[in-house]
Design an enzyme around this catalytic site. Structure first.
Site, PDB file in Angstrom:
ATOM      1  CE  LYS A 115      -4.492  -1.503   1.456  1.00  0.00           C
ATOM      2  NZ  LYS A 115      -5.636  -1.310   2.340  1.00  0.00           N
ATOM      3  CE  LYS A 197      -5.719  -8.854  -2.723  1.00  0.00           C
ATOM      4  NZ  LYS A 197      -5.880  -8.252  -1.403  1.00  0.00           N
ATOM      5  CE  LYS A 200     -13.487  -4.450  -0.673  1.00  0.00           C
ATOM      6  NZ  LYS A 200     -13.184  -4.069   0.690  1.00  0.00           N
TER       7      LYS A 200
HETATM    8  P1  TYM Z   1     -10.396  -6.789   2.859  1.00  0.00           P
HETATM    9  O1  TYM Z   1     -11.473  -5.794   2.978  1.00  0.00           O
HETATM   10  O2  TYM Z   1      -9.217  -6.483   1.989  1.00  0.00           O
HETATM   11  O3  TYM Z   1     -10.972  -8.169   2.371  1.00  0.00           O
HETATM   12  C1  TYM Z   1     -12.055  -8.787   3.033  1.00  0.00           C
HETATM   13  C2  TYM Z   1     -11.888 -10.298   3.022  1.00  0.00           C
HETATM   14  O4  TYM Z   1     -11.843 -10.776   1.676  1.00  0.00           O
HETATM   15  C3  TYM Z   1     -10.668 -11.563   1.485  1.00  0.00           C
HETATM   16  N1  TYM Z   1     -10.201 -11.351   0.095  1.00  0.00           N
HETATM   17  C4  TYM Z   1      -9.954 -12.341  -0.769  1.00  0.00           C
HETATM   18  N2  TYM Z   1     -10.051 -13.666  -0.671  1.00  0.00           N
HETATM   19  C5  TYM Z   1      -9.735 -14.409  -1.760  1.00  0.00           C
HETATM   20  N3  TYM Z   1      -9.322 -13.861  -2.931  1.00  0.00           N
HETATM   21  C6  TYM Z   1      -9.209 -12.534  -3.081  1.00  0.00           C
HETATM   22  N4  TYM Z   1      -8.822 -12.019  -4.235  1.00  0.00           N
HETATM   23  C7  TYM Z   1      -9.538 -11.701  -1.971  1.00  0.00           C
HETATM   24  N5  TYM Z   1      -9.538 -10.357  -1.772  1.00  0.00           N
HETATM   25  C8  TYM Z   1      -9.951 -10.167  -0.500  1.00  0.00           C
HETATM   26  C9  TYM Z   1      -9.674 -11.037   2.510  1.00  0.00           C
HETATM   27  O5  TYM Z   1      -8.675 -11.972   2.794  1.00  0.00           O
HETATM   28  C10 TYM Z   1     -10.581 -10.756   3.678  1.00  0.00           C
HETATM   29  O6  TYM Z   1     -10.816 -11.913   4.431  1.00  0.00           O
HETATM   30  N6  TYM Z   1      -7.815  -6.224   7.043  1.00  0.00           N
HETATM   31  C11 TYM Z   1      -9.010  -6.821   6.505  1.00  0.00           C
HETATM   32  C12 TYM Z   1     -10.283  -6.327   7.143  1.00  0.00           C
HETATM   33  C13 TYM Z   1     -10.307  -6.490   8.628  1.00  0.00           C
HETATM   34  C14 TYM Z   1     -10.488  -7.717   9.330  1.00  0.00           C
HETATM   35  C15 TYM Z   1     -10.457  -7.377  10.704  1.00  0.00           C
HETATM   36  C16 TYM Z   1     -10.697  -9.039   8.926  1.00  0.00           C
HETATM   37  C17 TYM Z   1     -10.168  -5.509   9.559  1.00  0.00           C
HETATM   38  N7  TYM Z   1     -10.255  -6.041  10.803  1.00  0.00           N
HETATM   39  C18 TYM Z   1     -10.610  -8.362  11.677  1.00  0.00           C
HETATM   40  C19 TYM Z   1     -10.839 -10.019   9.909  1.00  0.00           C
HETATM   41  C20 TYM Z   1     -10.791  -9.683  11.281  1.00  0.00           C
HETATM   42  C21 TYM Z   1      -9.068  -6.474   5.026  1.00  0.00           C
HETATM   43  O7  TYM Z   1      -8.455  -5.548   4.573  1.00  0.00           O
HETATM   44  O8  TYM Z   1      -9.889  -7.213   4.309  1.00  0.00           O
END
Ligand code: TYM
Length: 335
Positions: A115, A197, A200
């Protein structure tokens, strides 16, 4: 206190449109697991502030994500679905955990490195301490299980390290959480650059299937997916990343094994296969879209759930926070 059911915790950043990667890597597993756990699902809006947001768009997106959790099959009367910023304990514990986390640990985080490279003009302290806030999210609820995609593994590991460090000093304050990673679909790849990957924030719209995409867009994007010139439908991620990614998506959505998918499409062309994947995904999202529209039309219901669940989450989170404050020696507030 013995917990009746184990605690499951997870969440997503409140920015942008959810993708099929978010669904397959996380949301789908939340839905599959939720009956067996007491669940907390956060819309992680404080985390989203690490990147500059347009306030009106951000507010709208965050609400849409809340609605999409519900539309995917998580009943907000049985699961505690809430906004992270509605529970101040997250930020408060996040601060305390910052004081138990080393810069050396944060420097190793690959998401921070990625990032920072992407937003070189805004490498803020929040981006750096992102993992300690995420640790606070998880630890506040004494969570046992955290279903996430593969890209969040490093963040869960640092959370466990911080919790263990804290427990070693102060006794058993935090439950040490385990990760849950799906066997298939923990890392869904970009449709345009299958060695990256699916994300979004990809600038190329064709790279990503958004959960709100309509049938035409979904089919068109799958048709344009980058593959290879071999014309053999075979799971081989090292040599055939594009086709393997499509097999993975199709396998998760249909529940068929990779071998069965290979058999089903033996001798068929990539065009047929891409069409089948597109149609299957569109069919899966059809009822989800309908449910989403219904929920978006019922503002009062979602408002009610947001309010009730923020209170419920705060009740549980504050219990842990008070314990932590006491352990570290903060002076108790006179009430
Ligand atoms: P975020 O918002 O980037 O993604 C949310 C969830 O989706 C999964 N994910 C994917 N899985 C498979 N293939 C992909 N291409 C893909 N892109 C995203 C992510 O692994 C995630 O599970 N830091 C976290 C949000 C967060 C969180 C937490 C999660 C904040 N606090 C506490 C669990 C527990 C995040 O940025 O996810």
């Amino acid at each position: 206190m013995e917990k009746e059911k184990k605690i499951l915790y997870s969440g997503m950043q409140a920015t942008g449109k959810l993708t099929i990667g978010n669904y397959i890597g996380a949301l789908k597993n939340w839905v599959n697991l939720h009956e067996d756990y007491d669940c907390f699902f956060g819309v992680m809006d404080l985390h989203s502030l690490t990147v500059r947001q347009n306030p009106a768009e951000f507010r709208k997106n965050a609400r849409l994500i809340y609605t999409q959790y519900v539309a995917a099959g998580l009943d907000p009367e049985k699961n505690c679905i809430y906004f992270q910023s509605h529970v101040p304990a997250h930020a408060e514990l996040g601060w305390i955990l910052n004081c138990f986390t080393y810069m050396g640990e944060l420097n190793r985080m690959t998401q921070f490195k990625d990032k920072s490279a992407k937003h070189a003009d805004n490498i803020n302290a929040g981006l750096y301490t992102y993992p300690t806030l995420m640790a606070a999210d998880i630890l506040l609820y004494q969570s046992d299980l955290v279903p996430i995609g593969a890209d969040q593994k490093q963040h869960l590991e640092i959370c466990r390290d911080i919790a263990e460090r804290f427990n070693n000093i102060y006794g058993d304050v935090f439950t040490i959480p385990e990760g849950f990673f799906p066997k298939t679909g923990a890392r869904i790849m970009s449709l345009q650059e299958p060695d990256k990957k699916m994300s979004k924030s990809d600038e190329n719209e064709n790279a990503t299937i958004y959960l709100i995409d309509d049938r035409d867009a979904i089919i068109r994007k799958f048709k344009r997916a980058v593959t290879d010139s071999e014309a053999v439908i075979k799971y081989d991620p090292a040599n055939k990343p594009g086709i393997s990614n499509l097999i993975e998506i199709y396998s998760v959505v249909t529940g068929k094994s990779f071998e069965d998918v290979e058999k089903e499409f033996a001798g068929k062309g990539y065009g047929d296969f891409k069409m089948a994947v597109g149609e299957t995904v569109a069919d899966m999202l059809d009822p989800f879209h309908k449910r989403c529209d219904e929920l978006l039309a019922d503002k009062t219901y979602i408002d009610h759930c947001m309010k009730e669940n923020a209170e419920k989450a705060a009740y549980f989170a504050n219990k842990t926070l008070r314990k932590v404050q006491k352990k570290v020696g903060l002076t108790e507030r006179i009430r």
